[in-house]
Write a protein that holds these residues in place. Structure first.
Motif, PDB file in Angstrom:
ATOM      1  N   PHE A  18      74.229  -3.264  55.563  1.00  0.00           N
ATOM      2  CA  PHE A  18      74.772  -3.493  53.266  1.00  0.00           C
ATOM      3  C   PHE A  18      74.341  -4.494  52.649  1.00  0.00           C
ATOM      4  CE2 PHE A  18      76.834  -3.285  49.203  1.00  0.00           C
ATOM      5  CZ  PHE A  18      76.459  -2.316  48.501  1.00  0.00           C
ATOM      6  N   TYR A  19      74.213  -5.512  53.282  1.00  0.00           N
ATOM      7  CA  TYR A  19      74.557  -6.514  52.574  1.00  0.00           C
ATOM      8  C   TYR A  19      72.607  -7.143  52.537  1.00  0.00           C
ATOM      9  CZ  TYR A  19      79.479  -7.279  52.128  1.00  0.00           C
ATOM     10  OH  TYR A  19      80.596  -7.882  52.060  1.00  0.00           O
ATOM     11  N   ARG A  20      72.343  -6.709  53.831  1.00  0.00           N
ATOM     12  CA  ARG A  20      70.622  -6.998  54.058  1.00  0.00           C
ATOM     13  C   ARG A  20      70.346  -5.703  53.596  1.00  0.00           C
ATOM     14  NH1 ARG A  20      70.323  -7.072  60.624  1.00  0.00           N
ATOM     15  NH2 ARG A  20      70.946  -9.453  61.286  1.00  0.00           N
ATOM     16  N   ARG A  21      69.936  -4.903  52.557  1.00  0.00           N
ATOM     17  CA  ARG A  21      69.749  -3.728  51.760  1.00  0.00           C
ATOM     18  C   ARG A  21      69.626  -4.431  50.622  1.00  0.00           C
ATOM     19  NH1 ARG A  21      71.235   0.387  55.832  1.00  0.00           N
ATOM     20  NH2 ARG A  21      73.433   0.679  54.464  1.00  0.00           N
ATOM     21  N   THR A  22      70.678  -4.890  50.284  1.00  0.00           N
ATOM     22  CA  THR A  22      70.878  -4.938  49.027  1.00  0.00           C
ATOM     23  C   THR A  22      69.783  -6.030  48.024  1.00  0.00           C
ATOM     24  OG1 THR A  22      72.927  -4.367  48.969  1.00  0.00           O
ATOM     25  CG2 THR A  22      72.988  -5.842  47.101  1.00  0.00           C
ATOM     26  N   LEU A  23      70.011  -6.932  49.607  1.00  0.00           N
ATOM     27  CA  LEU A  23      69.595  -8.218  49.434  1.00  0.00           C
ATOM     28  C   LEU A  23      67.931  -8.204  49.551  1.00  0.00           C
ATOM     29  CD1 LEU A  23      69.288 -11.411  49.325  1.00  0.00           C
ATOM     30  CD2 LEU A  23      69.273 -11.569  51.962  1.00  0.00           C
ATOM     31  N   ILE A  24      67.828  -7.107  49.756  1.00  0.00           N
ATOM     32  CA  ILE A  24      66.125  -7.109  50.025  1.00  0.00           C
ATOM     33  C   ILE A  24      65.627  -6.895  48.921  1.00  0.00           C
ATOM     34  CG2 ILE A  24      64.294  -5.174  51.084  1.00  0.00           C
ATOM     35  CD1 ILE A  24      65.561  -5.818  53.878  1.00  0.00           C
ATOM     36  N   ILE A  25      66.513  -5.224  48.422  1.00  0.00           N
ATOM     37  CA  ILE A  25      66.729  -4.654  46.799  1.00  0.00           C
ATOM     38  C   ILE A  25      66.164  -5.655  46.043  1.00  0.00           C
ATOM     39  CG2 ILE A  25      67.710  -3.460  45.180  1.00  0.00           C
ATOM     40  CD1 ILE A  25      68.692  -1.417  47.351  1.00  0.00           C
ATOM     41  N   ILE A  26      67.280  -6.506  45.808  1.00  0.00           N
ATOM     42  CA  ILE A  26      67.510  -7.817  44.653  1.00  0.00           C
ATOM     43  C   ILE A  26      65.728  -8.503  44.667  1.00  0.00           C
ATOM     44  CG2 ILE A  26      69.014  -9.608  44.065  1.00  0.00           C
ATOM     45  CD1 ILE A  26      71.552  -8.614  45.197  1.00  0.00           C
ATOM     46  N   ILE A  27      66.237  -9.102  46.148  1.00  0.00           N
ATOM     47  CA  ILE A  27      64.468  -9.730  45.658  1.00  0.00           C
ATOM     48  C   ILE A  27      63.379  -8.888  45.552  1.00  0.00           C
ATOM     49  CG2 ILE A  27      62.821 -10.781  47.837  1.00  0.00           C
ATOM     50  CD1 ILE A  27      65.136 -11.362  49.477  1.00  0.00           C
ATOM     51  N   GLY A  28      63.584  -7.657  45.921  1.00  0.00           N
ATOM     52  CA  GLY A  28      62.486  -6.291  45.686  1.00  0.00           C
ATOM     53  C   GLY A  28      62.167  -7.069  43.600  1.00  0.00           C
ATOM     54  N   ILE A  29      63.498  -6.440  43.382  1.00  0.00           N
ATOM     55  CA  ILE A  29      63.853  -6.810  41.735  1.00  0.00           C
ATOM     56  C   ILE A  29      63.155  -8.036  41.239  1.00  0.00           C
ATOM     57  CG2 ILE A  29      65.372  -6.297  39.830  1.00  0.00           C
ATOM     58  CD1 ILE A  29      66.996  -4.391  41.332  1.00  0.00           C
ATOM     59  N   ILE A  30      63.893  -8.896  42.190  1.00  0.00           N
ATOM     60  CA  ILE A  30      62.925 -10.447  41.110  1.00  0.00           C
ATOM     61  C   ILE A  30      61.623 -10.754  41.662  1.00  0.00           C
ATOM     62  CG2 ILE A  30      63.331 -12.814  41.040  1.00  0.00           C
ATOM     63  CD1 ILE A  30      66.210 -12.236  42.580  1.00  0.00           C
ATOM     64  N   SER A  31      61.217 -10.257  42.196  1.00  0.00           N
ATOM     65  CA  SER A  31      59.994  -9.994  42.949  1.00  0.00           C
ATOM     66  C   SER A  31      58.722  -9.415  41.711  1.00  0.00           C
ATOM     67  CB  SER A  31      59.096  -9.398  44.504  1.00  0.00           C
ATOM     68  OG  SER A  31      59.930 -10.189  44.940  1.00  0.00           O
ATOM     69  N   GLY A  32      59.435  -8.121  41.169  1.00  0.00           N
ATOM     70  CA  GLY A  32      58.944  -7.270  40.619  1.00  0.00           C
ATOM     71  C   GLY A  32      58.705  -7.861  39.369  1.00  0.00           C
ATOM     72  N   ILE A  33      59.903  -8.517  38.187  1.00  0.00           N
ATOM     73  CA  ILE A  33      60.243  -9.049  37.371  1.00  0.00           C
ATOM     74  C   ILE A  33      59.443 -10.203  37.302  1.00  0.00           C
ATOM     75  CG2 ILE A  33      61.930 -10.504  35.994  1.00  0.00           C
ATOM     76  CD1 ILE A  33      63.590  -8.469  37.098  1.00  0.00           C
ATOM     77  N   LEU A  34      58.964 -11.129  38.731  1.00  0.00           N
ATOM     78  CA  LEU A  34      58.080 -11.736  38.955  1.00  0.00           C
ATOM     79  C   LEU A  34      56.660 -11.684  37.820  1.00  0.00           C
ATOM     80  CD1 LEU A  34      60.164 -14.555  41.204  1.00  0.00           C
ATOM     81  CD2 LEU A  34      60.420 -15.145  38.447  1.00  0.00           C
TER      82      LEU A  34
END
Length: 244
Positions: free
Chosen positions: A26-42
């Motif tokens: 769960f933490y891994r998936r959450t981390l991947i999603i957060i990284i994806g969101i941050i990357s998209g925002i960047l």
């Protein structure tokens, strides 16, 4: 008894391990999603920075060119007088009915109703169709020239029923002495394709007629005058919003 206890402990350990694995997953998936969101925002911020900061001047210039257009104001042709100040060739104020197709979605249906208000015969329809072929979609087309005062009054009452149509002033060339001075004064006529090859397109872009013979031709550059220009704010279809 001890065997049962050992089995129970093993089961508890397995369940605990599964819970840990689920949490880790769960933490891994959450981390991947957060990284994806941050990357998209960047990516969005970097693109916005590129468009609004790096390329600001370029797009501002393009937008300005698309929004503001330079329009030609045709000059009024000069009059011809004799030495006593008597007019030999002059401009007479007239009124034309025009239509802009970009502002009138049902202009063809409305054209059929024109003769209910003003004279509009087959010759007028032919001239209208010829003018329509020469003009761009957002340019004004002459429906009828030389409206009488009675026709202007009659049509003006119901002008609101004809979107895109309007009555505009124009000037017609008039020779008070007719054929008596025609051989000296000459006459003007429509500009043709051959004329366009030799004329200054900037000065004559809004002019329809040119001197053909006599003084009208000899002093064409003087009688024609100089075209004026104005800046207008327009839509993407060319419709004028306001004059700047």
């Amino acid at each position: 008894m001890s065997t049962r206890k050992k089995t129970s402990v093993d089961n508890n350990q397995n369940e605990t391990q599964r819970d840990k694995n689920i949490q880790i997953s769960f933490y891994r998936r959450t981390l991947i999603i957060i990284i994806g969101i941050i990357s998209g925002i960047l990516v969005l911020f970097s693109r916005a920075y590129y468009l609004q900061i790096t390329r600001h001047d370029y797009y501002r210039t393009r937008s300005q060119k698309n929004r503001v257009k330079s329009q030609v104001i045709p000059p009024i042709r000069g009059n011809i007088f004799d030495r006593n100040g008597i007019a030999l060739s002059e401009n007479i104020l007239s009124y034309d009915l025009i239509v802009n197709r970009a502002k009138s979605q049902k202009h063809e249906q409305l054209i059929e109703k024109i003769n209910q208000y003003i004279r509009f015969n087959n010759d007028d329809l032919l001239k209208y169709n010829l003018d329509k072929r020469k003009k761009l979609f957002n340019q004004d087309i002459i429906v009828r020239s030389d409206l009488t005062q009675e026709e202007i009054n009659t049509f003006s009452v119901d002008l609101y029923k004809f979107p895109g149509f309007k009555i505009v002033p124009s000037y017609k060339r008039h020779y008070p002495y007719g054929t008596l001075t025609a051989h000296v004064i000459g006459y003007i006529n429509n500009i043709n394709k051959k004329d366009k090859k030799t004329l200054d397109q900037r000065e004559y872009s809004g002019t329809l007629k040119i001197g053909r013979t006599g003084i009208e031709k000899e002093y064409e550059s003087l009688l024609h005058g100089q075209a004026g220009f104005r800046q207008a704010e327009v839509t993407k279809t060319g419709r004028i919003i306001r004059i700047l």
